[in-house]
Structures are given as structure tokens and as C-alpha cells.
Design a protein around this motif. Structure first.
Motif, PDB file in Angstrom:
ATOM      1  N   ASP A   1       0.692  -1.110  -0.026  1.00 34.04           N
ATOM      2  CA  ASP A   1       0.068   0.048  -0.520  1.00 34.04           C
ATOM      3  C   ASP A   1       0.428   1.040   0.344  1.00 34.04           C
ATOM      4  O   ASP A   1       0.851   2.050  -0.641  1.00 34.04           O
ATOM      5  CB  ASP A   1      -0.715   0.170   1.294  1.00 34.04           C
ATOM      6  N   GLU A   2       1.625   1.100   0.885  1.00 36.58           N
ATOM      7  CA  GLU A   2       2.876   2.285   0.582  1.00 36.58           C
ATOM      8  C   GLU A   2       3.784   2.530  -0.290  1.00 36.58           C
ATOM      9  O   GLU A   2       3.530   3.861  -0.944  1.00 36.58           O
ATOM     10  CB  GLU A   2       3.888   2.287   1.897  1.00 36.58           C
TER      11      GLU A   2
ATOM     12  N   LYS B   1       2.006   1.883  -3.634  1.00 35.96           N
ATOM     13  CA  LYS B   1       1.409   2.503  -4.251  1.00 35.96           C
ATOM     14  C   LYS B   1       1.528   3.914  -3.735  1.00 35.96           C
ATOM     15  O   LYS B   1       0.819   4.255  -5.256  1.00 35.96           O
ATOM     16  CB  LYS B   1       0.472   1.230  -4.148  1.00 35.96           C
ATOM     17  N   LYS B   2       1.329   4.205  -2.716  1.00 40.52           N
ATOM     18  CA  LYS B   2       0.942   5.467  -2.992  1.00 40.52           C
ATOM     19  C   LYS B   2       1.736   6.204  -3.009  1.00 40.52           C
ATOM     20  O   LYS B   2       1.361   7.695  -3.632  1.00 40.52           O
ATOM     21  CB  LYS B   2       1.081   5.247  -1.516  1.00 40.52           C
TER      22      LYS B   2
ATOM     23  N   LYS C   1       1.587   9.358  -6.171  1.00 37.06           N
ATOM     24  CA  LYS C   1       2.051  10.633  -5.916  1.00 37.06           C
ATOM     25  C   LYS C   1       2.782  10.621  -7.320  1.00 37.06           C
ATOM     26  O   LYS C   1       2.752  12.107  -7.941  1.00 37.06           O
ATOM     27  CB  LYS C   1       2.893  10.512  -4.251  1.00 37.06           C
TER      28      LYS C   1
END
Length: 209
Positions: free
Chosen positions: A25-26, A28-29, A33
Motif C-alpha cells: 500500500d505504501e 502504491k501510494k 503521487k
């Protein structure tokens, strides 16, 4: 002089990379961005220059540039990919080898023992890019550019790029530790696959944006 490529299709490797690599998840974030930053500039200017930057411009930044070049063609986006370092070394031979293994062709443009130049292309396109180690502010790297730094967090000399219109840090583990070991080819291929998957993610988000 033509340097042979493999039987693997570059396109298949690219598509498979995105299904084989599981992104947390991190991560992908972070990728989101980056894609949003690029998309904003793309919508405004209709073109974006990406500059993949690592200290030596010999491994990760080169792979980033090559996949950026491929992805722009694959997704039909007006995005140029470049790469550079804070110092000049060479497009490392294991980096060349892993990209050849997935179907990129390398034509020797200019031979120098220290830092040969390659015309890099792939099946199905008449376009090519020039690959060799250079400083990030080399005149061949079109400006303005968005900087994507690829050194991992341990690399304290990962450069600050004042010239960049935007700067994103996308760290990858350096495959250099596997040089001259039995794990060399597999380690480089894994890095190659990881970068391909993340470039796929970024560019598909831009395309759909």
C-alpha cells in the motif's frame, strides 16, 4: 555492431512484471503521487521529460530510463525518458545484459572502454534512445524535467537536484551486491522486473488520468 537480444518479448515481460510483482500500500501510494505529479504537468504542457537519477548512472537509473522509453511507446504518451548521475561511470555490463535478456536491442553507437554509448530499441518500433553514463545535467537531458531519484535510502549521496521542476524519490535496492556471484543474473532480473512493474503502474495511471 549489433548485440543479440533474447527470445523473450519485451512487451510480455512488461505486462507480466505488473502481475508478478506485488506492490504494498505504501509503495502504491508513492507511485500514485509520482503519476499524479507527472499527469498534472502532462495536462498543462502536453509533454513531460523524466530524468531518472542515481549517483553513478550505471544500473537502476538506466533501467528506469529504458522502461520509461518503452512505457511511453506502449501507452502512447508524449513522455521522454532520460537518466543521469552526479558522476560519470559506465552503463554497467550486467545492466545491459539484463535488459537484453528481456528483448531490448543494444547497438554500439560509440565504443569507449570507459563508457560505451548504445542505441537502445525494441521490436516493433523505429525509435531508439541513447544509453550511456552521464551527469544528470548533461545537455542531452531535455529541460525542464521531473527528477526521479532511484538510490535506496542507504545511499546518503542520493543527489539533491535544484534544476528539477519536481522531484520524487523512488528507491530501489542496488543489484550491485550480486556482481561476480552466482546470483548475479537472477538479482539483476528481479530488479529489472521490479522497475518494469512500477513504471507500468505509473504510466497506466497517467494514461487513465
Amino acid at each position: 555492431k549489433m548485440m543479440m537480444t533474447s527470445a523473450i518479448s519485451t512487451e510480455n515481460f512488461f505486462i507480466n512484471a505488473k502481475t508478478k510483482i506485488i506492490l504494498g500500500d505504501e509503495r502504491k501510494k508513492l507511485l500514485l503521487k509520482i503519476s499524479n505529479g507527472i499527469l498534472e504537468k502532462y495536462k498543462k504542457d502536453g509533454v513531460v521529460n523524466l530524468n531518472f537519477i542515481c549517483t553513478h548512472n550505471s544500473r537502476r537509473s538506466q533501467i528506469g530510463q529504458v522502461w520509461g522509453f518503452f512505457a511511453a511507446n506502449y501507452f502512447d504518451l508524449n513522455i521522454n525518458s532520460f537518466s543521469g548521475g552526479t558522476e560519470v561511470t559506465a552503463f554497467f555490463r550486467n545492466t545491459v545484459k539484463t535488459l537484453q535478456m528481456v528483448g531490448f536491442s543494444f547497438n554500439l553507437e560509440n565504443f569507449s572502454h570507459q563508457n560505451p554509448k548504445y542505441n537502445i530499441s525494441f521490436e516493433g518500433t523505429s525509435k531508439s534512445i541513447l544509453g550511456y553514463s552521464k551527469r544528470y545535467d548533461n545537455e542531452e537531458n531535455k529541460t525542464p524535467f521531473i527528477a526521479i531519484t532511484t538510490c535506496n535510502n542507504a545511499d546518503t549521496n542520493c543527489p539533491f537536484i535544484p534544476e528539477a521542476s519536481q522531484r520524487f524519490h523512488l528507491p530501489f535496492v542496488d543489484p550491485k551486491s550480486s556482481d561476480e556471484t552466482d546470483l548475479q543474473d537472477a538479482t539483476y532480473l528481479k530488479t529489472n522486473q521490479q522497475i518494469a512493474a512500477e513504471i507500468y503502474y505509473i504510466f497506466s495511471e497517467i494514461k487513465n488520468g
